[in-house]
Design a protein around this motif. Structure first.
Motif, PDB file in Angstrom:
ATOM      1  N   PRO A 129     -46.348 -14.917 120.389  1.00  0.00           N
ATOM      2  CA  PRO A 129     -45.125 -15.016 121.186  1.00  0.00           C
ATOM      3  C   PRO A 129     -44.046 -14.091 120.640  1.00  0.00           C
ATOM      4  O   PRO A 129     -44.046 -13.732 119.463  1.00  0.00           O
ATOM      5  N   MET A 130     -43.129 -13.713 121.497  1.00  0.00           N
ATOM      6  CA  MET A 130     -41.996 -12.894 121.092  1.00  0.00           C
ATOM      7  C   MET A 130     -40.899 -13.798 120.539  1.00  0.00           C
ATOM      8  O   MET A 130     -40.774 -14.958 120.957  1.00  0.00           O
ATOM      9  N   SER A 131     -40.125 -13.304 119.603  1.00  0.00           N
ATOM     10  CA  SER A 131     -38.988 -14.091 119.135  1.00  0.00           C
ATOM     11  C   SER A 131     -37.991 -14.238 120.281  1.00  0.00           C
ATOM     12  O   SER A 131     -37.898 -13.368 121.164  1.00  0.00           O
ATOM     13  N   ASN A 132     -37.236 -15.320 120.267  1.00  0.00           N
ATOM     14  CA  ASN A 132     -36.282 -15.535 121.351  1.00  0.00           C
ATOM     15  C   ASN A 132     -35.176 -14.484 121.349  1.00  0.00           C
ATOM     16  O   ASN A 132     -34.660 -14.119 122.411  1.00  0.00           O
ATOM     17  N   SER A 133     -34.818 -13.972 120.185  1.00  0.00           N
ATOM     18  CA  SER A 133     -33.797 -12.921 120.145  1.00  0.00           C
ATOM     19  C   SER A 133     -34.316 -11.640 120.792  1.00  0.00           C
ATOM     20  O   SER A 133     -33.579 -10.957 121.522  1.00  0.00           O
ATOM     21  N   ALA A 134     -35.580 -11.314 120.542  1.00  0.00           N
ATOM     22  CA  ALA A 134     -36.170 -10.129 121.175  1.00  0.00           C
ATOM     23  C   ALA A 134     -36.327 -10.340 122.675  1.00  0.00           C
ATOM     24  O   ALA A 134     -36.080  -9.430 123.478  1.00  0.00           O
ATOM     25  N   LEU A 135     -36.733 -11.542 123.053  1.00  0.00           N
ATOM     26  CA  LEU A 135     -36.906 -11.850 124.469  1.00  0.00           C
ATOM     27  C   LEU A 135     -35.586 -11.731 125.226  1.00  0.00           C
ATOM     28  O   LEU A 135     -35.534 -11.203 126.339  1.00  0.00           O
ATOM     29  N   ALA A 136     -34.508 -12.193 124.614  1.00  0.00           N
ATOM     30  CA  ALA A 136     -33.198 -12.157 125.268  1.00  0.00           C
ATOM     31  C   ALA A 136     -32.725 -10.738 125.541  1.00  0.00           C
ATOM     32  O   ALA A 136     -31.888 -10.518 126.430  1.00  0.00           O
ATOM     33  N   CYS A 192     -31.276 -13.267 133.151  1.00  0.00           N
ATOM     34  CA  CYS A 192     -32.415 -14.177 133.284  1.00  0.00           C
ATOM     35  C   CYS A 192     -33.181 -14.243 131.967  1.00  0.00           C
ATOM     36  O   CYS A 192     -33.660 -15.308 131.569  1.00  0.00           O
ATOM     37  N   ALA A 193     -33.274 -13.108 131.285  1.00  0.00           N
ATOM     38  CA  ALA A 193     -33.967 -13.079 129.996  1.00  0.00           C
ATOM     39  C   ALA A 193     -33.284 -14.001 128.990  1.00  0.00           C
ATOM     40  O   ALA A 193     -33.955 -14.712 128.229  1.00  0.00           O
ATOM     41  N   GLN A 194     -31.956 -14.001 128.985  1.00  0.00           N
ATOM     42  CA  GLN A 194     -31.219 -14.868 128.064  1.00  0.00           C
ATOM     43  C   GLN A 194     -31.482 -16.336 128.377  1.00  0.00           C
ATOM     44  O   GLN A 194     -31.665 -17.163 127.467  1.00  0.00           O
ATOM     45  N   ILE A 236     -44.370 -12.428 129.516  1.00  0.00           N
ATOM     46  CA  ILE A 236     -43.165 -11.800 128.964  1.00  0.00           C
ATOM     47  C   ILE A 236     -42.958 -12.150 127.495  1.00  0.00           C
ATOM     48  O   ILE A 236     -42.030 -11.636 126.859  1.00  0.00           O
ATOM     49  N   GLY A 237     -43.794 -13.025 126.944  1.00  0.00           N
ATOM     50  CA  GLY A 237     -43.714 -13.332 125.526  1.00  0.00           C
ATOM     51  C   GLY A 237     -43.038 -14.638 125.171  1.00  0.00           C
ATOM     52  O   GLY A 237     -42.873 -14.946 123.990  1.00  0.00           O
ATOM     53  N   LYS A 238     -42.632 -15.437 126.172  1.00  0.00           N
ATOM     54  CA  LYS A 238     -42.041 -16.745 125.891  1.00  0.00           C
ATOM     55  C   LYS A 238     -43.134 -17.689 125.408  1.00  0.00           C
ATOM     56  O   LYS A 238     -44.213 -17.761 125.993  1.00  0.00           O
ATOM     57  N   ASP A 239     -42.847 -18.421 124.355  1.00  0.00           N
ATOM     58  CA  ASP A 239     -43.844 -19.354 123.829  1.00  0.00           C
ATOM     59  C   ASP A 239     -44.050 -20.498 124.813  1.00  0.00           C
ATOM     60  O   ASP A 239     -43.103 -21.195 125.186  1.00  0.00           O
ATOM     61  N   THR A 240     -45.283 -20.674 125.235  1.00  0.00           N
ATOM     62  CA  THR A 240     -45.629 -21.736 126.179  1.00  0.00           C
ATOM     63  C   THR A 240     -47.103 -22.054 126.050  1.00  0.00           C
ATOM     64  O   THR A 240     -47.892 -21.217 125.610  1.00  0.00           O
ATOM     65  N   PHE A 241     -47.470 -23.263 126.413  1.00  0.00           N
ATOM     66  CA  PHE A 241     -48.890 -23.550 126.597  1.00  0.00           C
ATOM     67  C   PHE A 241     -49.227 -23.311 128.058  1.00  0.00           C
ATOM     68  O   PHE A 241     -48.335 -23.226 128.912  1.00  0.00           O
TER      69      PHE A 241
END
Length: 221
Positions: free
Chosen positions: A26-33, A121-123, A159-164
């Motif tokens: 997963p991508m870090s949330n800071s990178a995802l934002a 939306c990314a944030q 998009i790299g958000k951590d999810t199952f």
């Protein structure tokens, strides 16, 4: 329900030393934002069109989609009128699916509304807590179009958000663990699944996507 260590050891027996290399990152949330919303919109739309079709077919047409949909600018697509959408049905370089083309405009509107409230939306996605990831699925389904079933989860994974993701193997494993007795679709069952993943995460400090993949490796062999 078995402890995480049992899941890991069982998956390790199945996959051997290659196990860790098979787990998604997963991508870090800071990178995802920091991701541009045009890319978020492109990925969301790609997921919508991939549903029920060969992914390679959809991907091969993506440059044409990008040209036809203004580089996936949510603002420009949200302003498209019905005549413009109908004209796309004559474009043989893209996949001409009327329902999904209309969904693209609706999803652009959703993204603009989210961005107005949250900056982007990314944030919004990055800020959503992983211990309520099914709540994010629900919001995407409720406010978007063609984002029910596993589509919302697959989009987030893309998009790299951590999810199952509730694949057939993951559902089979959840049944075997006594978490659910059928494919979870209703709120009660989805919350039970979320609670199970939260417990495994607390035990292991592993991201949800790791736990999801490890679960899938505990069945089918």
């Amino acid at each position: 329900m078995k402890k995480f260590q049992w899941l890991y050891e069982h998956a390790l027996q199945h996959k051997g030393e290659s196990l860790e290399s098979l787990l998604p990152s997963p991508m870090s949330n800071s990178a995802l934002a920091s991701i541009d919303d045009d890319f978020i919109f492109s990925t969301l739309t790609r997921r919508v069109f991939r549903a029920g079709l060969k992914h390679s077919l959809v991907d091969s047409k993506w440059p044409a989609f990008e040209k036809a949909l203004y580089g996936f600018s949510p603002y420009k697509v949200a302003l498209m009128n019905d005549d413009q959408l109908e004209n796309l049905m004559q474009n043989d370089q893209i996949i001409r699916h009327w329902g999904k083309l209309k969904a693209t405009r609706l999803n652009a509107v959703m993204m603009l509304e989210i961005a107005e409230k949250h900056g982007s939306c990314a944030q919004w996605i990055a800020d959503w807590p992983e211990d309520d990831i099914v709540g994010l699925w629900s919001e995407l389904k409720k406010n978007g179009s063609h984002l029910g079933g596993n589509s919302g989860a697959y989009f987030l994974r893309m998009i790299g958000k951590d999810t199952f993701v509730l694949t057939d193997d993951v559902v089979a494993a959840l049944k075997a663990q006594g978490v659910v007795d059928k494919r979870p679709t209703g709120k009660k069952d989805l919350l039970a699944v979320q609670e199970a993943f939260n417990e495994w995460h607390a035990e292991s400090q592993r991201p949800l996507c790791h736990i999801s993949r490890l679960l899938s490796f505990t069945v089918g062999w």
